[in-house]
Motif scaffolding. Sequence first.
Motif, PDB file in Angstrom:
ATOM      1  N   LEU A  78     -11.956  -3.195  -4.912  1.00  0.00           N
ATOM      2  CA  LEU A  78     -12.209  -2.340  -3.750  1.00  0.00           C
ATOM      3  C   LEU A  78     -11.636  -0.970  -4.041  1.00  0.00           C
ATOM      4  N   LEU A  79     -12.488   0.038  -4.032  1.00  0.00           N
ATOM      5  CA  LEU A  79     -12.045   1.406  -4.285  1.00  0.00           C
ATOM      6  C   LEU A  79     -11.442   2.017  -3.015  1.00  0.00           C
ATOM      7  N   GLY A  80     -10.520   2.947  -3.218  1.00  0.00           N
ATOM      8  CA  GLY A  80      -9.956   3.707  -2.108  1.00  0.00           C
ATOM      9  C   GLY A  80      -8.669   3.163  -1.534  1.00  0.00           C
ATOM     10  N   VAL A  81      -8.247   1.978  -2.003  1.00  0.00           N
ATOM     11  CA  VAL A  81      -7.020   1.366  -1.483  1.00  0.00           C
ATOM     12  C   VAL A  81      -6.199   0.829  -2.656  1.00  0.00           C
ATOM     13  N   GLU A  82      -4.925   1.236  -2.740  1.00  0.00           N
ATOM     14  CA  GLU A  82      -4.012   0.727  -3.758  1.00  0.00           C
ATOM     15  C   GLU A  82      -2.993  -0.196  -3.098  1.00  0.00           C
ATOM     16  N   THR A  83      -2.583  -1.239  -3.811  1.00  0.00           N
ATOM     17  CA  THR A  83      -1.531  -2.123  -3.323  1.00  0.00           C
ATOM     18  C   THR A  83      -0.418  -2.211  -4.363  1.00  0.00           C
ATOM     19  N   ASP A  84       0.748  -2.669  -3.933  1.00  0.00           N
ATOM     20  CA  ASP A  84       1.884  -2.728  -4.851  1.00  0.00           C
ATOM     21  C   ASP A  84       1.739  -3.820  -5.909  1.00  0.00           C
ATOM     22  N   SER A  85       0.858  -4.799  -5.664  1.00  0.00           N
ATOM     23  CA  SER A  85       0.627  -5.863  -6.648  1.00  0.00           C
ATOM     24  C   SER A  85      -0.660  -5.650  -7.430  1.00  0.00           C
ATOM     25  N   GLN A  86      -1.409  -4.613  -7.055  1.00  0.00           N
ATOM     26  CA  GLN A  86      -2.697  -4.275  -7.663  1.00  0.00           C
ATOM     27  C   GLN A  86      -3.798  -5.262  -7.292  1.00  0.00           C
ATOM     28  N   ASP A  87      -3.516  -6.156  -6.332  1.00  0.00           N
ATOM     29  CA  ASP A  87      -4.541  -7.066  -5.824  1.00  0.00           C
ATOM     30  C   ASP A  87      -4.376  -7.234  -4.318  1.00  0.00           C
ATOM     31  N   ALA A  88      -5.213  -8.079  -3.726  1.00  0.00           N
ATOM     32  CA  ALA A  88      -5.236  -8.216  -2.274  1.00  0.00           C
ATOM     33  C   ALA A  88      -4.027  -8.953  -1.716  1.00  0.00           C
ATOM     34  N   GLU A  89      -3.192  -9.531  -2.586  1.00  0.00           N
ATOM     35  CA  GLU A  89      -1.990 -10.232  -2.140  1.00  0.00           C
ATOM     36  C   GLU A  89      -0.869  -9.264  -1.767  1.00  0.00           C
ATOM     37  N   GLY A  90      -0.968  -8.023  -2.237  1.00  0.00           N
ATOM     38  CA  GLY A  90       0.130  -7.072  -2.051  1.00  0.00           C
ATOM     39  C   GLY A  90       0.002  -6.223  -0.802  1.00  0.00           C
ATOM     40  N   VAL A  92      -0.391  -2.537   1.045  1.00  0.00           N
ATOM     41  CA  VAL A  92      -1.074  -1.269   0.793  1.00  0.00           C
ATOM     42  C   VAL A  92      -0.042  -0.166   0.608  1.00  0.00           C
ATOM     43  N   VAL A  93      -0.170   0.603  -0.468  1.00  0.00           N
ATOM     44  CA  VAL A  93       0.757   1.700  -0.742  1.00  0.00           C
ATOM     45  C   VAL A  93       0.068   3.056  -0.717  1.00  0.00           C
ATOM     46  N   ALA A  94      -1.272   3.075  -0.759  1.00  0.00           N
ATOM     47  CA  ALA A  94      -1.992   4.354  -0.720  1.00  0.00           C
ATOM     48  C   ALA A  94      -3.452   4.115  -0.362  1.00  0.00           C
ATOM     49  N   THR A  95      -4.019   5.039   0.397  1.00  0.00           N
ATOM     50  CA  THR A  95      -5.458   5.013   0.682  1.00  0.00           C
ATOM     51  C   THR A  95      -6.025   6.404   0.411  1.00  0.00           C
ATOM     52  N   ARG A  96      -7.202   6.438  -0.155  1.00  0.00           N
ATOM     53  CA  ARG A  96      -7.854   7.711  -0.471  1.00  0.00           C
ATOM     54  C   ARG A  96      -9.340   7.586  -0.181  1.00  0.00           C
ATOM     55  N   PRO A  97      -9.980   8.699   0.170  1.00  0.00           N
ATOM     56  CA  PRO A  97     -11.430   8.655   0.436  1.00  0.00           C
ATOM     57  C   PRO A  97     -12.218   8.395  -0.845  1.00  0.00           C
ATOM     58  N   THR A  98     -13.376   7.774  -0.683  1.00  0.00           N
ATOM     59  CA  THR A  98     -14.255   7.497  -1.829  1.00  0.00           C
ATOM     60  C   THR A  98     -15.577   8.256  -1.713  1.00  0.00           C
ATOM     61  N   ASP A 184      -6.352   0.760 -12.969  1.00  0.00           N
ATOM     62  CA  ASP A 184      -6.492   1.901 -13.882  1.00  0.00           C
ATOM     63  C   ASP A 184      -7.847   2.574 -13.736  1.00  0.00           C
ATOM     64  N   ILE A 185      -8.890   1.791 -13.494  1.00  0.00           N
ATOM     65  CA  ILE A 185     -10.211   2.377 -13.256  1.00  0.00           C
ATOM     66  C   ILE A 185     -10.186   3.202 -11.971  1.00  0.00           C
ATOM     67  N   GLY A 186      -9.470   2.689 -10.963  1.00  0.00           N
ATOM     68  CA  GLY A 186      -9.319   3.446  -9.724  1.00  0.00           C
ATOM     69  C   GLY A 186      -8.597   4.770  -9.933  1.00  0.00           C
ATOM     70  N   GLN A 187      -7.622   4.767 -10.857  1.00  0.00           N
ATOM     71  CA  GLN A 187      -6.905   6.003 -11.165  1.00  0.00           C
ATOM     72  C   GLN A 187      -7.829   7.016 -11.838  1.00  0.00           C
ATOM     73  N   VAL A 188      -8.657   6.550 -12.751  1.00  0.00           N
ATOM     74  CA  VAL A 188      -9.616   7.438 -13.418  1.00  0.00           C
ATOM     75  C   VAL A 188     -10.575   8.058 -12.402  1.00  0.00           C
ATOM     76  N   LEU A 189     -10.981   7.262 -11.416  1.00  0.00           N
ATOM     77  CA  LEU A 189     -11.906   7.748 -10.394  1.00  0.00           C
ATOM     78  C   LEU A 189     -11.225   8.658  -9.372  1.00  0.00           C
ATOM     79  N   GLY A 190      -9.884   8.620  -9.350  1.00  0.00           N
ATOM     80  CA  GLY A 190      -9.136   9.490  -8.449  1.00  0.00           C
ATOM     81  C   GLY A 190      -8.999   8.981  -7.034  1.00  0.00           C
ATOM     82  N   CYS A 191      -9.463   7.767  -6.771  1.00  0.00           N
ATOM     83  CA  CYS A 191      -9.405   7.236  -5.411  1.00  0.00           C
ATOM     84  C   CYS A 191      -8.530   5.998  -5.308  1.00  0.00           C
ATOM     85  N   GLY A 192      -8.105   5.463  -6.455  1.00  0.00           N
ATOM     86  CA  GLY A 192      -7.332   4.231  -6.439  1.00  0.00           C
ATOM     87  C   GLY A 192      -8.223   3.020  -6.223  1.00  0.00           C
TER      88      GLY A 192
END
Length: 242
Positions: A78-90, A92-98, A184-192
């Motif tokens: 899922l693009l636009g949302v980062e979590t501390d575990s990098q998966d849905a179990e963690g 949310v630490v950041a949200t960005r528009p896509t 890492d792909i989310g980082q390249v895209l700039g949205c997490g």
Amino acid sequence: MKVQDSSISGVLLIDKAQDMTSHDVVAIARRALNTKKIGHCGTLDPMATGLLMLVVGKATKLQDLLMCEDKVYEATMLLGVETDSQDAEGDVVATRPTDGVTPEAVREAFTRFAGAFEQVPPMVSAIKKNGVPLYKLARKGQVVEREPRPVKVLDYEVRRVELPEVDFTVHCSKGFYVRTYAHDIGQVLGCGAHLTALRRVRSGHFSVDGAMPVEFLKSAPREEVVKGLLSIEQIAAMRGVL
């Protein structure tokens, strides 16, 4: 109290269900087979499903060999949302528009992580730092520096792009973190991004097709579970070493 049976050995291919640990599956198999000497080849996170190889009895000597083989996973990120575990179990630490992300940009980002490269393991992992598993440090809110590790993507396919979701398949080397790949792909895209679904469909020469569902392992008669064991000779033949 039942007497433990130490005479059986072989490899059991299990289709792990969601919301259970790999150790949970091992415990179920110990009860089902009434034997203690069982290990697994490659941890699957609780969120993940799919192929978990269990080694029983004398087959435990194959554990390191089988763990070293490459794997194939099917996953959703899922693009636009980062979590501390990098998966849905963690958490949310950041949200960005896509809004500015296009399917073409997504496919281009995947090309950045093909072949051999280095991957920084996630904090929520079993890798140890000074003898302490990283996930224990993460639970205390600590973030420590992790050494990049060499990994390889042998092949991949972007199967569906319906933003903000992306489905993909990745064929990767041992020690590869698919959730870090998504991050890492989310980082390249700039949205997490973070991983929302993960299924292991292959490990080395062994496929999840025909693997024993964990629910069957829980309820089947012992003799039926024993029938599902692949012998050491069968494993060697399937790996092409006989």
